[in-house]
Design a protein around this motif. Structure first.
Motif, PDB file in Angstrom:
ATOM      1  N   GLY A 166       0.843  -1.198   0.000  1.00  0.00           N
ATOM      2  CA  GLY A 166       0.000   0.000   0.000  1.00  0.00           C
ATOM      3  C   GLY A 166       0.871   1.237   0.000  1.00  0.00           C
ATOM      4  N   ASP A 167       0.566   2.179   0.884  1.00  0.00           N
ATOM      5  CA  ASP A 167       1.347   3.408   0.958  1.00  0.00           C
ATOM      6  C   ASP A 167       2.330   3.405   2.126  1.00  0.00           C
ATOM      7  N   THR A 168       2.620   2.234   2.670  1.00  0.00           N
ATOM      8  CA  THR A 168       3.615   2.150   3.735  1.00  0.00           C
ATOM      9  C   THR A 168       5.021   2.285   3.166  1.00  0.00           C
ATOM     10  N   LEU A 169       5.305   1.573   2.079  1.00  0.00           N
ATOM     11  CA  LEU A 169       6.652   1.564   1.497  1.00  0.00           C
ATOM     12  C   LEU A 169       6.557   1.665  -0.019  1.00  0.00           C
ATOM     13  N   PHE A 170       7.334   2.592  -0.588  1.00  0.00           N
ATOM     14  CA  PHE A 170       7.431   2.765  -2.032  1.00  0.00           C
ATOM     15  C   PHE A 170       8.864   2.498  -2.465  1.00  0.00           C
ATOM     16  N   GLN A 171       9.068   2.482  -3.767  1.00  0.00           N
ATOM     17  CA  GLN A 171      10.422   2.391  -4.290  1.00  0.00           C
ATOM     18  C   GLN A 171      11.165   3.673  -3.890  1.00  0.00           C
ATOM     19  N   GLU A 172      12.166   3.513  -3.048  1.00  0.00           N
ATOM     20  CA  GLU A 172      13.030   4.594  -2.561  1.00  0.00           C
ATOM     21  C   GLU A 172      12.270   5.712  -1.860  1.00  0.00           C
ATOM     22  N   SER A 173      11.150   5.377  -1.244  1.00  0.00           N
ATOM     23  CA  SER A 173      10.381   6.360  -0.495  1.00  0.00           C
ATOM     24  C   SER A 173       9.424   5.642   0.457  1.00  0.00           C
ATOM     25  N   VAL A 174       8.660   6.432   1.192  1.00  0.00           N
ATOM     26  CA  VAL A 174       7.633   5.903   2.092  1.00  0.00           C
ATOM     27  C   VAL A 174       6.393   6.773   1.943  1.00  0.00           C
ATOM     28  N   GLY A 175       5.294   6.315   2.527  1.00  0.00           N
ATOM     29  CA  GLY A 175       4.061   7.082   2.465  1.00  0.00           C
ATOM     30  C   GLY A 175       4.132   8.352   3.289  1.00  0.00           C
ATOM     31  N   ILE A 232      13.115  -5.638  -1.009  1.00  0.00           N
ATOM     32  CA  ILE A 232      13.584  -5.239   0.318  1.00  0.00           C
ATOM     33  C   ILE A 232      15.067  -4.900   0.242  1.00  0.00           C
ATOM     34  N   GLU A 233      15.823  -5.693  -0.479  1.00  0.00           N
ATOM     35  CA  GLU A 233      17.254  -5.444  -0.617  1.00  0.00           C
ATOM     36  C   GLU A 233      17.524  -4.064  -1.221  1.00  0.00           C
ATOM     37  N   HIS A 234      16.821  -3.719  -2.278  1.00  0.00           N
ATOM     38  CA  HIS A 234      17.003  -2.416  -2.921  1.00  0.00           C
ATOM     39  C   HIS A 234      16.685  -1.292  -1.935  1.00  0.00           C
ATOM     40  N   GLU A 235      15.616  -1.452  -1.196  1.00  0.00           N
ATOM     41  CA  GLU A 235      15.217  -0.411  -0.244  1.00  0.00           C
ATOM     42  C   GLU A 235      16.225  -0.263   0.885  1.00  0.00           C
ATOM     43  N   LEU A 236      16.789  -1.371   1.347  1.00  0.00           N
ATOM     44  CA  LEU A 236      17.828  -1.286   2.379  1.00  0.00           C
ATOM     45  C   LEU A 236      19.030  -0.481   1.892  1.00  0.00           C
TER      46      LEU A 236
END
Length: 189
Positions: free
Chosen positions: A132-141, A179-183
């Motif tokens: 949903g809007d909790t986690l985006f690609q290289e961003s968060v809600g 998850i790896e990319h976001e970390l």
């Protein structure tokens, strides 16, 4: 698992239709995640896909109740009456809940912060999560809307970062990530 993405409404919200395998001539069930269809054209596009793909809607999963994620729910319920709708109202407490819908098993993760009723759906066997809007690609809600809280969101994000690195993230807006990319690249982590 086969995932079809529809970009809907003025906010380009991601509405997902997921099924156990790629659509074929055999009838199979599907799950709709965040029906954000805003107008007749978007509603018809999703309905046509379900019909042509010979899918039977087994349930709707809602990540949170902001209007751009639920504006098509009435349409779906009118065309597929009596289907269960899962979301925060189904959890009733801030603990994980496991659900299985026609053989598709997922864990509902309570992830408030963007909104107080935010949940994510983790299909562990398939290595995917709908955030949903909790986690985006290289961003968060964002947290500046009613029900938002940055400290709470950071706790939810930290929890998601404990998932295996190869888990593919399907966000409520934008494009898939892992998850790896976001970390590595998300400045909010």
């Amino acid at each position: 698992m086969y995932i079809k993405t529809f970009y809907c409404n003025p906010f380009r919200e991601c509405t997902y239709v997921i099924s156990p395998s790629e659509p074929s001539d055999l009838l199979q069930s599907c799950i709709i995640i965040d029906p954000g269809m805003f107008d007749n054209k978007e509603e018809q596009r999703v309905l046509d896909y379900i019909t042509v793909s010979k899918l039977s809607v087994a349930a709707v999963l809602i990540t949170h109740t902001h209007p751009d994620h639920v504006c098509g729910l009435d349409f779906i319920q009118a065309h597929f009456p009596n289907i269960p709708v899962y979301g925060y109202n189904y959890i009733h407490e801030p603990e994980d809940k496991f659900i299985t819908i026609n053989g598709m098993a997922c864990r509902m993760l309570f992830t408030p912060g963007h909104k107080e009723d935010s949940v994510c759906y983790y299909f562990e066997n398939d290595g995917i999560i709908f955030t949903g809007d909790t986690l985006f690609q290289e961003s968060v809600g964002r947290t500046d809307l009613p029900g938002g809280d940055m400290a709470t969101l950071q706790n939810s994000i930290a929890r998601l970062m404990q998932l295996p690195k190869k888990v593919v993230v399907y966000p409520g807006h934008g494009y898939t990530t892992t998850i790896e990319h976001e970390l590595k690249y998300n400045p909010f982590i």
